[in-house]
Each structure stands twice: as C-alpha cells, then as structure tokens.
Design a protein around this motif. Sequence first.
Motif, mmCIF file in Angstrom:
data_model
loop_
_atom_site.group_PDB
_atom_site.id
_atom_site.type_symbol
_atom_site.label_atom_id
_atom_site.label_comp_id
_atom_site.label_asym_id
_atom_site.label_seq_id
_atom_site.Cartn_x
_atom_site.Cartn_y
_atom_site.Cartn_z
ATOM 1 N N ALA A 101 -48.914 19.180 24.851
ATOM 2 C CA ALA A 101 -47.503 19.495 24.617
ATOM 3 C C ALA A 101 -46.980 18.603 23.503
ATOM 4 C CB ALA A 101 -46.686 19.298 25.887
ATOM 5 N N PHE A 102 -45.992 19.126 22.799
ATOM 6 C CA PHE A 102 -45.460 18.436 21.621
ATOM 7 C C PHE A 102 -43.974 18.752 21.501
ATOM 8 C CE2 PHE A 102 -44.259 19.615 17.224
ATOM 9 C CZ PHE A 102 -44.221 18.356 16.640
ATOM 10 N N ALA A 103 -43.139 17.727 21.329
ATOM 11 C CA ALA A 103 -41.698 17.923 21.146
ATOM 12 C C ALA A 103 -41.261 17.219 19.876
ATOM 13 C CB ALA A 103 -40.924 17.377 22.341
ATOM 14 N N HIS A 104 -40.366 17.831 19.153
ATOM 15 C CA HIS A 104 -39.884 17.319 17.872
ATOM 16 C C HIS A 104 -38.363 17.380 17.895
ATOM 17 C CE1 HIS A 104 -39.451 17.972 13.259
ATOM 18 N NE2 HIS A 104 -39.413 16.691 13.551
ATOM 19 N N ALA A 105 -37.699 16.251 17.739
ATOM 20 C CA ALA A 105 -36.240 16.227 17.869
ATOM 21 C C ALA A 105 -35.653 15.079 17.070
ATOM 22 C CB ALA A 105 -35.837 16.122 19.343
ATOM 23 N N GLY A 106 -34.353 14.916 17.208
ATOM 24 C CA GLY A 106 -33.609 13.845 16.549
ATOM 25 C C GLY A 106 -32.143 13.999 16.881
ATOM 26 N N LEU A 107 -31.505 12.931 17.327
ATOM 27 C CA LEU A 107 -30.112 13.041 17.744
ATOM 28 C C LEU A 107 -29.164 13.266 16.572
ATOM 29 C CD1 LEU A 107 -29.889 10.239 20.472
ATOM 30 C CD2 LEU A 107 -30.037 12.709 20.804
ATOM 31 N N GLY A 108 -29.437 12.625 15.446
ATOM 32 C CA GLY A 108 -28.566 12.781 14.297
ATOM 33 C C GLY A 108 -27.129 12.422 14.627
ATOM 34 N N ALA A 109 -26.201 13.291 14.199
ATOM 35 C CA ALA A 109 -24.785 13.049 14.442
ATOM 36 C C ALA A 109 -24.432 13.127 15.918
ATOM 37 C CB ALA A 109 -23.951 14.063 13.655
ATOM 38 N N GLN A 110 -25.303 13.777 16.715
ATOM 39 C CA GLN A 110 -25.015 13.873 18.146
ATOM 40 C C GLN A 110 -25.098 12.522 18.841
ATOM 41 O OE1 GLN A 110 -26.881 16.074 16.370
ATOM 42 N NE2 GLN A 110 -27.241 17.950 17.513
ATOM 43 N N ALA A 111 -25.725 11.525 18.208
ATOM 44 C CA ALA A 111 -25.822 10.200 18.817
ATOM 45 C C ALA A 111 -24.432 9.623 19.051
ATOM 46 C CB ALA A 111 -26.650 9.265 17.931
ATOM 47 N N ASP A 112 -23.541 9.775 18.068
ATOM 48 C CA ASP A 112 -22.177 9.263 18.223
ATOM 49 C C ASP A 112 -21.440 10.001 19.333
ATOM 50 O OD1 ASP A 112 -22.564 7.457 16.170
ATOM 51 O OD2 ASP A 112 -21.814 8.833 14.626
ATOM 52 N N ALA A 113 -21.629 11.330 19.392
ATOM 53 C CA ALA A 113 -20.959 12.116 20.432
ATOM 54 C C ALA A 113 -21.492 11.740 21.812
ATOM 55 C CB ALA A 113 -21.166 13.608 20.174
ATOM 56 N N LEU A 114 -22.798 11.509 21.912
ATOM 57 C CA LEU A 114 -23.386 11.128 23.185
ATOM 58 C C LEU A 114 -22.888 9.756 23.628
ATOM 59 C CD1 LEU A 114 -25.344 11.674 25.484
ATOM 60 C CD2 LEU A 114 -27.194 10.763 24.059
ATOM 61 N N ARG A 115 -22.775 8.840 22.673
ATOM 62 C CA ARG A 115 -22.270 7.506 22.989
ATOM 63 C C ARG A 115 -20.832 7.593 23.533
ATOM 64 N NH1 ARG A 115 -22.456 5.926 18.409
ATOM 65 N NH2 ARG A 115 -24.466 4.837 18.356
ATOM 66 N N GLU A 116 -19.989 8.359 22.861
ATOM 67 C CA GLU A 116 -18.597 8.490 23.290
ATOM 68 C C GLU A 116 -18.505 9.166 24.659
ATOM 69 O OE1 GLU A 116 -16.604 10.592 20.230
ATOM 70 O OE2 GLU A 116 -16.791 8.989 18.733
ATOM 71 N N GLN A 117 -19.375 10.155 24.892
ATOM 72 C CA GLN A 117 -19.346 10.859 26.164
ATOM 73 C C GLN A 117 -19.778 9.947 27.306
ATOM 74 O OE1 GLN A 117 -21.196 14.700 26.073
ATOM 75 N NE2 GLN A 117 -21.364 14.839 28.282
ATOM 76 N N LEU A 118 -20.835 9.163 27.078
ATOM 77 C CA LEU A 118 -21.303 8.245 28.116
ATOM 78 C C LEU A 118 -20.256 7.175 28.417
ATOM 79 C CD1 LEU A 118 -25.026 7.748 27.044
ATOM 80 C CD2 LEU A 118 -24.195 8.965 29.053
ATOM 81 N N GLN A 119 -19.669 6.638 27.360
ATOM 82 C CA GLN A 119 -18.682 5.579 27.552
ATOM 83 C C GLN A 119 -17.378 6.117 28.126
ATOM 84 O OE1 GLN A 119 -18.563 3.996 23.551
ATOM 85 N NE2 GLN A 119 -20.216 2.529 23.953
ATOM 86 N N GLY A 120 -17.099 7.401 27.903
ATOM 87 C CA GLY A 120 -15.853 7.978 28.398
ATOM 88 C C GLY A 120 -15.947 8.568 29.788
ATOM 89 N N THR A 121 -17.161 8.631 30.354
ATOM 90 C CA THR A 121 -17.320 9.178 31.699
ATOM 91 C C THR A 121 -16.827 8.173 32.739
ATOM 92 O OG1 THR A 121 -19.254 10.459 31.001
ATOM 93 C CG2 THR A 121 -18.972 10.097 33.369
#
Length: 488
Positions: free
Chosen positions: A269-289
């Motif tokens: 199995a092989f997965a290819h990804a990258g958070l990119g700009a979503q890293a900032d959105a994920l950080r804000e979502q985690l901190q805002g929960t």
Amino acid sequence: MNVPGTMRPMRTLLGGLVAATVLAAAGCGGGGSESAAGGDSAASLAPASAAAYVSVDADRDSGQWNQLESLLERFPARAKLVDAIEQALADENVQAEDLDRAFGPTVELVWLDLEDSGAHVVGLTKPDDEQALRDVFRDGEGAFGEVEGWTAFAEDQATLDRFIQAASGDEKLADDDRFQAAMDELPDESLVKAYANGERLTQELRRVASGFGAGGALDGQGTLDSLAAALSAEDDGIRLGFHAKGEGFEVQLPTSGDLVDDVPEGVIAFAHAGLGAQADALREQLQGTPGAGQSLDQFEQMAGVSLDELLALFQDEFVLYVRPAPLIPEVTLVAKTDDADKARATVDSLLGAVARLSGGSTGTRTIAGLTATEAKLGPVSLFGTAYDDRVVVTTSPGGLEDLRGNGGKLGDDQRYRDALDAAGVEEDEVLLYVDVDEAYVLAEQLAQLAGDEIPAEVRENVEPLGAVVVTGTADENEVSASVFLSVD
C-alpha cells in the motif's frame, strides 16, 4: 430488528430496491427498457430547493448493468449472494419477481430537507405494476400518488403532499444551474448518481456538530456549493467518483515529486499527501475545539514536541508505504522539509517518547551511510533520520537502504503500472494505492500469528480483485476524486 413508527416502510422499500438491483446484476429477473443514465429523470419534477437527489439505474438491460454482471461473474460467491438475498426476501414474504414489477427502469429519491432524512424523502419510479410497489410497503403503510406519469411514494401522506405542492412550482431541480453544473461533472452512464445542495448540507453538518458541542468547527472552512457522486461499472472494475465545488476553500493536493520517484517497488500500500494550507486550518480547528487546550498541552508535554512542530512534518509533500518483510511488514514514512535539522529533532523527540511509553530505549545506528536514531520497542525497532530535504521514519533498516538505493522503484513496478492503466489515471494523480492480493497475503500472515485461519472461500473471492487506486485533482474551489477497484 423492528423499525418503529413510519421509518419502517421507507427502509423496507429501499432495502427492496438494493436487493432488486443486486439480483438484476446477477442475472435474475427482468427490467424495463429505459436507463436511469438516460434523459428521463425525476429531477424535472423535483423542486429546485431539494436538499439531495439520488438516481438509480434499475434496468438490467442497460449497458451499466450488463457491465456489472460481467464483473460479478468473476466471483465464485455470486451464486451464494443471490441465494442469501432471495432467502431474506422470502422470509419477508416477498419474491424476486415482485421486486421486478415494483420498480421501473429508474428509481429516483428526492430529499426535501436533511434534518430527518427518513421523514422527508420521496421516491419516484415508473413501475410495471403499481400494486407490486404498494405491496412492498408492509401492512398497507405508505402514501402513493401520480405526478406527471411517475408514481411517487413516501412514508406518509403529509410528506407526499409536501412534495407534490413543491413540485407544482415553476423552479425545478433539473433547471437549477448548480445542479446542472454538478451533474455535468459525472459520467454520462452510471449505476447510481447523487447530488447534494452544498449550502443545505453544510447547515445540517453544523447542526449535527452543535449537538456534540463543536458548532464552530466548520466556521471559516469555506462555503460548499454542491457535492456530486457517481458509482459506475467499467470494463476493468468499479469506480466511485466525487466532485465538490465551493468558495473559500484552500484545498491543496500534493504533486508527484522526488519522494514518489524514490519509493521502492513491491509495495502493498502507498499513500501520497500533504497538508499544505490545510495545516493552518487544522491547527485552528484543534485549538478552537472545546476542551482541546488541556489535551494538546498534555500531548506536547508527553511527546516533547509542539503541535506546530508536528504539523510542520506533514505540511509539505509526504509518502507513507507498506512493503512485505520476513517477520512484520515494513512501514516507511518519508516527508519533505525545508529544515531537515529541525524535522530530525522533531522525529527524535517523538521516537524518544514512544520508547519511554513502551519501556524501550533509544540509541544510534548507521544505515545506508546515515546516522539514524533507533527506538527499541521489544522485538520491533523504529528508525529515524534525515538527509537532503527529507526526513524518514521506518521499521526496517532495509527500507532505508532501498529508499536511497538504485534498485527497482514503484514507478517501474508492473503490478502498479497495470493498476494505473486499469483505472485510466496518471501517476501524478495517485493519492492512495493498495495491492489487494498482497494485502490479503499480509492479512493471512497476521491471522496465522494470531492463531486464526481465513476461510478458503475468502481467498477465492479475493483473487479476482486487483487493486484500489484513489486519485484526486484540485483547481481553485473545485475538487474531484475517484476510488477505483480493479477486477481482473
């Protein structure tokens, strides 16, 4: 299990629809001469305000069902599946031929809203025998009516009346620009097509999130305009495709680069990804929960790294793959970074935390000319290092050697190439790849280690499967994705 109240009739009907289409695909029973992939659609009756719409091709003489039947013939379990469905129907005093008469060549479902899908959905079809359709509703429950040549059915008269009233208006779903644009992104012929009004779907998601105390989780995440999906049978397999459109999204999919070029051949199995700009959105979502602050603090203290440092590892392009190995499978993560020293320090801290929590120890080891941190976890070790513009964590020294070596690579792997050819996709679009046969071999090995044995009939029905290939493309505020299961 009994389904209480008015939910039972619609669930009985939808269950019958699923059974009828499976039986049709297996070559049992008949159908009409018109395909749901054709032009005659209940979207011309549905109000433009509809929250969701699903169209099912129930004509076994259509090209899609003929293609699906060809695929199902390759599985030994097809006959057992048909027998099981027929027995389940018989237990409910329903015969397969009754379903053939109950459903027309196409079945359409319209959700007037999403707050309670069971109470606000209306079905439409052109049955060969309307009484057979009525009989699918047990105990005479359900409401029926004629709407411009279609038989409409719902759980209760109030829902049906609501649909008929909405359908009498001038604005139709088929004429809605948003609906048309979404459906144009789907294949001309499919077994199932689905559409959701993005605004109404987002509203419902926010309502559900509020029930869990996370009502603000979707704030600032952009506005979804529409979501469309299609399930299609093709010469070499089954494809589930998606298309989403909206505004204010910052979707960034990784592009194939040096990381993919270095992945060794023979992966399970092989997965290819990258958070990119979503890293900032994920950080804000985690901190805002609500309640997340204390949990994040505890994690950072335990791991010895901050949330920002952890997200930085995955912000750029990264690959994760699994390969066969003598005792346990090799798992390797490779991430691109613009600060290899900092990324290496983050990995070392994480490996140290894992070792402490598991009662293990850490040390160093030279692998492929690199100094790697080794976290000894009993019979298993994790190795972490960095070189050039990448950081690596792997369970196998050989994995690091093959990653850096000049041996065979994934791009030259014939099984991988065949899977991409069957899916009809380019290598730089691949987000996930799973070799089903190799994955089954791994499952067998794990079962044996646990003292279990997978039945032989499972192997017989896995053998026709080739690979799962997931691809995706993003262009400004539009995202398309495809999940393809190849059948040999």
